[in-house]
Design a protein around this motif. Structure first.
Motif, PDB file in Angstrom:
ATOM      1  N   UNK A 107      33.093  36.434  48.545  1.00 27.26           N
ATOM      2  CA  UNK A 107      32.215  35.543  47.775  1.00 27.26           C
ATOM      3  C   UNK A 107      31.883  36.110  46.392  1.00 27.26           C
ATOM      4  N   UNK A 108      31.481  37.370  46.335  1.00 23.59           N
ATOM      5  CA  UNK A 108      31.068  37.979  45.072  1.00 23.59           C
ATOM      6  C   UNK A 108      32.251  38.135  44.119  1.00 23.59           C
ATOM      7  N   UNK A 109      33.459  38.150  44.643  1.00 24.57           N
ATOM      8  CA  UNK A 109      34.638  38.358  43.817  1.00 24.57           C
ATOM      9  C   UNK A 109      35.211  37.039  43.284  1.00 24.57           C
TER      10      UNK A 109
ATOM     11  N   UNK B 109      33.016  30.538  42.509  1.00 28.22           N
ATOM     12  CA  UNK B 109      32.552  30.003  41.226  1.00 28.22           C
ATOM     13  C   UNK B 109      32.333  28.507  41.364  1.00 28.22           C
TER      14      UNK B 109
ATOM     15  N   UNK C 206      29.992  25.398  39.030  1.00 20.82           N
ATOM     16  CA  UNK C 206      28.983  25.160  37.996  1.00 20.82           C
ATOM     17  C   UNK C 206      27.697  24.531  38.552  1.00 20.82           C
TER      18      UNK C 206
ATOM     19  N   UNK D  73      30.021  34.244  38.572  1.00 22.90           N
ATOM     20  CA  UNK D  73      30.196  34.395  37.120  1.00 22.90           C
ATOM     21  C   UNK D  73      31.697  34.478  36.871  1.00 22.90           C
ATOM     22  N   UNK D  74      32.225  35.649  36.619  1.00 26.35           N
ATOM     23  CA  UNK D  74      33.665  35.768  36.383  1.00 26.35           C
ATOM     24  C   UNK D  74      34.440  35.664  37.699  1.00 26.35           C
ATOM     25  N   UNK D  75      35.612  35.055  37.669  1.00 26.98           N
ATOM     26  CA  UNK D  75      36.514  35.016  38.817  1.00 26.98           C
ATOM     27  C   UNK D  75      37.472  36.202  38.724  1.00 26.98           C
ATOM     28  N   UNK D  76      37.439  37.045  39.732  1.00 23.85           N
ATOM     29  CA  UNK D  76      38.225  38.267  39.686  1.00 23.85           C
ATOM     30  C   UNK D  76      39.680  38.032  40.067  1.00 23.85           C
ATOM     31  N   UNK D  77      40.531  38.951  39.647  1.00 19.58           N
ATOM     32  CA  UNK D  77      41.940  38.929  40.008  1.00 19.58           C
ATOM     33  C   UNK D  77      42.123  39.490  41.425  1.00 19.58           C
ATOM     34  N   UNK D  78      43.048  38.911  42.218  1.00 22.07           N
ATOM     35  CA  UNK D  78      43.313  39.473  43.544  1.00 22.07           C
ATOM     36  C   UNK D  78      43.703  40.959  43.497  1.00 22.07           C
ATOM     37  N   UNK D  79      44.318  41.393  42.398  1.00 21.66           N
ATOM     38  CA  UNK D  79      44.665  42.822  42.248  1.00 21.66           C
ATOM     39  C   UNK D  79      43.414  43.685  42.284  1.00 21.66           C
ATOM     40  N   UNK D  80      42.394  43.253  41.557  1.00 28.18           N
ATOM     41  CA  UNK D  80      41.148  44.009  41.515  1.00 28.18           C
ATOM     42  C   UNK D  80      40.495  44.039  42.894  1.00 28.18           C
TER      43      UNK D  80
ATOM     44  N   UNK E 201      47.386  32.996  45.941  1.00 30.50           N
ATOM     45  CA  UNK E 201      47.461  34.356  45.421  1.00 30.50           C
ATOM     46  C   UNK E 201      46.524  35.302  46.158  1.00 30.50           C
ATOM     47  N   UNK E 202      45.378  34.776  46.532  1.00 35.19           N
ATOM     48  CA  UNK E 202      44.413  35.620  47.235  1.00 35.19           C
ATOM     49  C   UNK E 202      44.865  35.929  48.656  1.00 35.19           C
TER      50      UNK E 202
ATOM     51  N   UNK F 104      44.076  40.869  32.041  1.00 30.54           N
ATOM     52  CA  UNK F 104      43.498  40.539  33.347  1.00 30.54           C
ATOM     53  C   UNK F 104      43.801  39.087  33.709  1.00 30.54           C
TER      54      UNK F 104
ATOM     55  N   UNK G  95      47.357  38.686  34.710  1.00 36.91           N
ATOM     56  CA  UNK G  95      47.531  39.242  36.066  1.00 36.91           C
ATOM     57  C   UNK G  95      47.052  38.250  37.128  1.00 36.91           C
ATOM     58  N   UNK G  96      45.881  37.662  36.868  1.00 35.44           N
ATOM     59  CA  UNK G  96      45.315  36.669  37.798  1.00 35.44           C
ATOM     60  C   UNK G  96      46.245  35.473  37.959  1.00 35.44           C
TER      61      UNK G  96
ATOM     62  N   UNK H 217      49.541  36.272  39.713  1.00 37.27           N
ATOM     63  CA  UNK H 217      49.315  36.419  41.158  1.00 37.27           C
ATOM     64  C   UNK H 217      49.228  35.047  41.806  1.00 37.27           C
ATOM     65  N   UNK H 218      48.544  34.121  41.150  1.00 36.58           N
ATOM     66  CA  UNK H 218      48.412  32.789  41.735  1.00 36.58           C
ATOM     67  C   UNK H 218      49.760  32.056  41.704  1.00 36.58           C
TER      68      UNK H 218
ATOM     69  N   UNK I 100      51.801  33.386  44.488  1.00 38.57           N
ATOM     70  CA  UNK I 100      51.314  32.829  45.750  1.00 38.57           C
ATOM     71  C   UNK I 100      51.765  31.383  45.915  1.00 38.57           C
TER      72      UNK I 100
END
Lengths: 283, 283, 283, 283
Positions: free
Chosen positions: C179-181, C184, C186, C192-199, C231-232, D199, D202-203, D206-207, D210
């Motif tokens: 959830x935190x990663x 998102x 509105x 806030x930011x949507x993280x990359x699956x790599x991160x 991707x996730x 970043x 990369x995101x 990855x998608x 996928x």
């Protein structure tokens, strides 16, 4: 003659020496938040001397935007910057956003800053609106007071002429500002995650490379209380050295760039105008 | 004699053992949020023992800032830390921000914490303001009660003398705090994205390298409920081992550092004063 | 016999099949936000089938926490999960936070979920509080209704016994939640930011490695509407394959783990109690 | 015939040419925020020409969603896009969220946009709701006005048929939108950290990978005022070149894709319906 001369891109290193002003602009009572005040005073007290030494080392010129209130509080600050070969420019008196002031208040604030620099015998040729929140009258104030350029708008990534009074716009952008990357304060609440200098360097190199490709103005905006910190300043050094190694990037003070741009007959002109809004649609 | 002695930089490892206090300071009713309370109690219950073992393993000394309320709730906690060779320091009684208290409330809270440590026979030499929100009277309280140092301000990245009562300031900064990188709670709302330990390690190594370059105090602030978690603690280990491999970084308890700094005649003095604000400008 | 058996760490893959429930819990009017509803229905409609196939492929068991309301809206969902060899567990009826309900409301919601699963003939052995916001009475409800375990608290990173009714706690943590990663929206505002699956993969591998070092329970919490995306999900696959390659990580359903933990005589016991708060300090 | 034809995944490059509209939709007074207006006008003025050149260079077709108000303010804009071989599609008139309007207001806004495009002789075949905030009546409006497709929902990551009037849904997702990665404004407050193009690349790679694995529609949504900036546009170029190198990804305009999808007899049908909510549970 193009404003670019022979370069693929021009880099303007600018430092907004805001000190306590942006915090106090959110509420005068923050003056009693001792830690927050020390966080801000780090900028002129520790950051600026370190930045001046770095610029010397790398032999690059820069422009320092200083709110009048800050110049007043620290009498030798602006003079020192000028003596070290850099430009000091107008950054409002109080760092309150013009969009939050009446027209009369904005004018008074604008002129009070000019008076401070005049009293300190600091020549000023350009303006940057506090918080990058120019109002529709800001360009006219710049023109009326004989300044050459404004650096507060985002309508392009290359210099352009404003339809108001022949003012040159040297545009900024949030992505080339260290505030969004590094600024963090709990009260008043500022920022979220604090980024690593590696990430910021990667971001700015990507933008510099893009600007070399598209022939743009790389207008970097740094805050001494943020980028003056050790790890971040080493990243700034690395960025400048990278630009120098590119071989097609030149560095310029904003004043010199504005002169060059005003002599470029191919410079685009963009109107200073705001959309006329139907209140039945946008209220 | 410089506070740095022969080192390029000095690292102070500090742990703010806040437990439930910062959450309760946002509202006593959070005591009934069972998950949130367990999230916080993880700090002293799981994080601290693991951290003490790590410090043993790597043979580095550290300083633990413990709110008086936390020391009271967990009677053996402070004593254990001292027995393991580390310093316990004053971190307020309740972890309420001094800037949110009256002067009398701040004083009462400050003295109540001293009384807790006195009753537990824990020697205390220094202070860190809750939330890093020192008030203009905080340094005077530190001096009045005979403490050697404060560690709440950000006016430099090297130790300095406060103009108030000869107190040594060992400055902190948001970028060397694990809170901004890792803290996340939905209620009360804390944090945004949770960062990877790799990113945090990269950030702190960059800052340590910058501080070796500029000869600074690497004042790391960790929270056992955050950095005591497995992956993050391995990153802390990696950071310490990196610093040890550098060969020019020494580790010190804050107390020892404060003594050393107070004997350094070249230490800069910075005034404890807040800007005088014109309410017509900053209201 | 240790709950770990021969492993360095145990991984529990859990999926919170929340669908529209957490959004509706913020306001029933969100039912009319068609895009937001479709964003949530993606979870059971697209994510869950894909996840079940992935678990088959990799031959790992998992636990699915399903709000009663979701099971009711999609009659075949829970049964399908069980038929594929996984565990379905109790995740409240409505996904409203217990800390936002009266004791009577929490009890009614808890029992309504049990009734749904009973009607669908789905055996349920454990509970996870909505939003990980257990109240002081939640463990007692779990014990009273004969469930083996709770998975809502954060007081350790290894299983522990709650002082209430012999319930095993299988602790969670925000850093092992997608959830935190990724989340998102509105409206209602989420993330806030949507993280990359790599991160995210980097973060979770770092935590898994830390947990192998410290012998912990790697309790991963995924949401099909988030981690079910292409991707996730490939990153989840990569994480599981990494854990399998480690050779010292085993996978377990929560129910099996709870049984194992309840037979481990060395399991720590932690009190279910909340701090007694002085309203003069914390109000 | 599958909508995918021979490809593993199909990429739809879409550009939401929002200009000032989304800001004015938050308050008409923002028209007087000169910097913010310039930040938005950069999109059509600088970003769009650069994007059209990039699409030419790489020989890929795209779809531009243009609010009617924007097309009206810049008379030649939509025609230029069509002349360069791309599709212009309906993106509301004013960029106000349908979920914030009454049914009559949404209809009036929808039809006003159609009238603008009719007056400019721009053929329009599809719709995307402002802010991706479709209301329960949005699909019916799309069907009633003879449009082929909608691109506002998230119920799958492959095209599907809406139960309303045979409309094809070409679904979007927050993770394939540049807004969450790059958008930042202080007033009105938008965004938090500004991400690096590395970043973001990369995101999205990855998608895309996928989606090649799961045979999906890679529906990328870019905003010219964001991704039109130099460093970011080079990253978009790199992404497209990567997809081209994959060899199993094809590019399509939304209109062409909708036609293809409507001829795919295996396309799943998903109901346009919202959960019926018990106000005693979700109020």
């Amino acid at each position: 003659m193009s404003w670019l001369q022979e370069a693929a891109a021009v880099a303007a290193l600018t430092f907004d020496v805001d000190a306590e002003a942006p915090i106090l602009a959110q509420g005068g009572h923050y003056a009693d938040h001792l830690t927050t005040m020390s966080h801000q005073s780090y900028g002129p007290d520790v950051g600026v001397p370190r930045i001046l030494d770095l610029l010397d080392d790398l032999a690059v010129p820069a422009t320092f935007f200083v709110p009048g209130w800050v110049a007043e509080q620290r009498p030798g600050l602006a003079a020192t910057i000028v003596e070290r070969g850099h430009e000091v420019a107008h950054h409002s008196y109080s760092h309150r956003a013009p969009t939050s002031l009446t027209a009369a208040e904005e004018r008074a604030d604008f002129e009070r800053a000019l008076a401070v620099f005049e009293a300190q015998d600091i020549p000023v040729s350009g303006h940057r609106a506090a918080l990058w929140e120019a109002s529709p009258q800001t360009p006219a104030l710049v023109a009326e007071h004989g300044l050459l350029y404004d650096s507060s708008l985002m309508g392009d990534d290359r210099p352009y002429l404003l339809s108001t009074g022949g003012v040159v716009e040297l545009p900024v952008h949030w992505s080339l500002d260290d505030w969004e990357q590094y600024a963090y304060l709990p009260t008043p609440h500022v920022g979220s995650v604090i980024e690593s200098p590696r990430k910021v360097l990667e971001l700015w190199k990507a933008e510099l490379d893009g600007m070399r490709h598209y022939h743009c103005l790389f207008m970097l905006c740094l805050h001494p209380f943020l980028s003056g910190r050790p790890g971040r300043l080493l990243a700034v050094r690395e960025l400048i050295e990278y630009a120098q190694r590119c071989g097609d990037v030149t560095f310029a003070r904003c004043r010199d760039l504005a002169v060059r741009a005003s002599e470029d007959t191919a410079l685009p002109v963009r109107p200073v105008s705001v959309p006329v809004v139907d209140p039945a649609v946008y209220n």
